[in-house]
Scaffold this active site. Structure first.
Site, PDB file in Angstrom:
ATOM      1  N   GLY A 160       0.806  -1.117  -0.079  1.00  0.00           N
ATOM      2  CA  GLY A 160       0.148   0.194  -0.101  1.00  0.00           C
ATOM      3  C   GLY A 160       0.949   1.236  -0.064  1.00  0.00           C
ATOM      4  O   GLY A 160       1.908   1.142   0.421  1.00  0.00           O
ATOM      5  N   GLN A 209       3.035   9.852   1.265  1.00  0.00           N
ATOM      6  CA  GLN A 209       4.430   9.166   0.874  1.00  0.00           C
ATOM      7  C   GLN A 209       5.005   9.464  -0.567  1.00  0.00           C
ATOM      8  O   GLN A 209       6.190   9.222  -0.787  1.00  0.00           O
ATOM      9  CB  GLN A 209       3.976   7.866   0.956  1.00  0.00           C
ATOM     10  CG  GLN A 209       3.649   7.431   2.304  1.00  0.00           C
ATOM     11  CD  GLN A 209       3.669   5.776   2.437  1.00  0.00           C
ATOM     12  OE1 GLN A 209       2.573   5.110   1.982  1.00  0.00           O
ATOM     13  NE2 GLN A 209       4.627   4.956   2.813  1.00  0.00           N
ATOM     14  N   CYS A 263       6.780   0.088   6.875  1.00  0.00           N
ATOM     15  CA  CYS A 263       6.497   1.193   6.131  1.00  0.00           C
ATOM     16  C   CYS A 263       7.257   1.692   5.217  1.00  0.00           C
ATOM     17  O   CYS A 263       8.455   1.646   5.592  1.00  0.00           O
ATOM     18  CB  CYS A 263       5.950   2.371   7.037  1.00  0.00           C
ATOM     19  SG  CYS A 263       5.362   3.806   6.092  1.00  0.00           S
ATOM     20  N   LEU A 264       6.827   1.767   3.782  1.00  0.00           N
ATOM     21  CA  LEU A 264       7.936   2.384   2.837  1.00  0.00           C
ATOM     22  C   LEU A 264       8.571   3.428   3.252  1.00  0.00           C
ATOM     23  O   LEU A 264       9.711   3.864   2.940  1.00  0.00           O
ATOM     24  CB  LEU A 264       7.001   2.491   1.707  1.00  0.00           C
ATOM     25  CG  LEU A 264       6.594   1.198   0.720  1.00  0.00           C
ATOM     26  CD1 LEU A 264       5.908   1.592  -0.464  1.00  0.00           C
ATOM     27  CD2 LEU A 264       7.545   0.178   0.528  1.00  0.00           C
ATOM     28  N   HIS A 278      -3.718   1.279   8.192  1.00  0.00           N
ATOM     29  CA  HIS A 278      -2.536   1.869   8.252  1.00  0.00           C
ATOM     30  C   HIS A 278      -2.532   3.140   7.120  1.00  0.00           C
ATOM     31  O   HIS A 278      -1.926   3.946   7.359  1.00  0.00           O
ATOM     32  CB  HIS A 278      -1.429   0.838   7.365  1.00  0.00           C
ATOM     33  CG  HIS A 278       0.007   1.233   7.644  1.00  0.00           C
ATOM     34  ND1 HIS A 278       1.123   1.052   8.118  1.00  0.00           N
ATOM     35  CD2 HIS A 278       0.399   2.063   6.501  1.00  0.00           C
ATOM     36  CE1 HIS A 278       2.124   1.388   7.811  1.00  0.00           C
ATOM     37  NE2 HIS A 278       1.978   2.194   6.742  1.00  0.00           N
ATOM     38  N   GLU A 279      -2.939   2.853   6.083  1.00  0.00           N
ATOM     39  CA  GLU A 279      -3.251   4.032   4.987  1.00  0.00           C
ATOM     40  C   GLU A 279      -3.813   5.200   5.403  1.00  0.00           C
ATOM     41  O   GLU A 279      -3.772   6.198   5.236  1.00  0.00           O
ATOM     42  CB  GLU A 279      -3.467   3.540   3.513  1.00  0.00           C
ATOM     43  CG  GLU A 279      -2.668   2.324   3.005  1.00  0.00           C
ATOM     44  CD  GLU A 279      -1.215   2.751   2.930  1.00  0.00           C
ATOM     45  OE1 GLU A 279      -0.739   3.776   2.939  1.00  0.00           O
ATOM     46  OE2 GLU A 279      -0.316   1.553   3.148  1.00  0.00           O
ATOM     47  N   HIS A 294      -2.110   7.417   7.422  1.00  0.00           N
ATOM     48  CA  HIS A 294      -1.064   8.106   6.759  1.00  0.00           C
ATOM     49  C   HIS A 294      -1.773   9.742   6.325  1.00  0.00           C
ATOM     50  O   HIS A 294      -1.154  10.628   6.292  1.00  0.00           O
ATOM     51  CB  HIS A 294      -0.591   7.702   5.393  1.00  0.00           C
ATOM     52  CG  HIS A 294       0.637   6.929   5.406  1.00  0.00           C
ATOM     53  ND1 HIS A 294       1.886   7.345   6.097  1.00  0.00           N
ATOM     54  CD2 HIS A 294       0.687   5.463   5.352  1.00  0.00           C
ATOM     55  CE1 HIS A 294       2.685   6.580   6.169  1.00  0.00           C
ATOM     56  NE2 HIS A 294       2.304   5.183   5.649  1.00  0.00           N
TER      57      HIS A 294
HETATM   58 CO    CO Z   1       3.043   3.290   5.635  1.00  0.00          CO
END
Ligand code: CO
Length: 170
Positions: free
Chosen positions: A46, A51, A89-90, A131-132, A135
């Protein structure tokens, strides 16, 4: 489509709240395409707009191969139960956190054609969606985790072998 640079932890952008997407137009669809390409390039499950440096309420997820979903202006309708998750997380490379997440989530959002869609999810998919959503509110998993640790060598290796299934890197 183009790859976008991923904003990493420490950048204030990730702490800001996103604004609504006002027009679902070609510009928005291009951003979504780029987010998908960037997520897949990094083998994440995701990615949210902040991000890639865009403070708008949208994210894409791919909790399983072949299940690609886009969320524009998502709103939580219902959350139920709880489950523990191990998340990466990226934007927070090298760390893993243990979290409490809802077992079930129901979200209303728009797709790229401007249609309203109701998403219901349980298990891993619910974790990824939650999670998204965080963000979009300027929250990272490390802000709410019960425990944060460095991803072990084993976990990194597991990620190499079985990226999408074993990790919620989003
Ligand atoms: Co993340």
């Amino acid at each position: 489509m183009a790859l976008r640079n991923i904003v990493c932890e420490g950048d204030e952008i990730l702490k800001k709240k996103c604004r609504e997407v006002t027009d679902i137009d070609d510009r928005v669809r291009t951003i979504l395409d780029d987010m998908i390409e960037t997520m897949r390039d990094k083998e994440g499950v995701g990615i949210a707009a902040p991000q890639v440096g865009i403070l708008r309420k949208m994210f894409v997820i791919e909790p399983e191969e072949g299940e690609l979903l886009e969320f524009i202006n998502p709103v939580i309708i219902e959350e139920k139960g709880s489950q523990e998750s191990d998340e990466g997380c990226l934007s927070v490379p090298g760390l893993v956190g243990t979290m409490d997440r809802p077992e079930f989530i129901k979200v209303e959002a728009y797709d790229r054609t401007g249609e309203k869609v109701i998403h219901e999810a349980t298990g891993f998919k619910a974790i990824v969606i939650r999670h998204e959503l965080d963000h979009l509110e300027g929250i990272l998993f490390i802000d709410n985790a019960k425990e944060v640790r460095e991803a072990s060598g084993e976990e990194e290796q597991e990620e190499e072998q079985n990226k999408k299934k074993s990790k919620n890197k989003s």
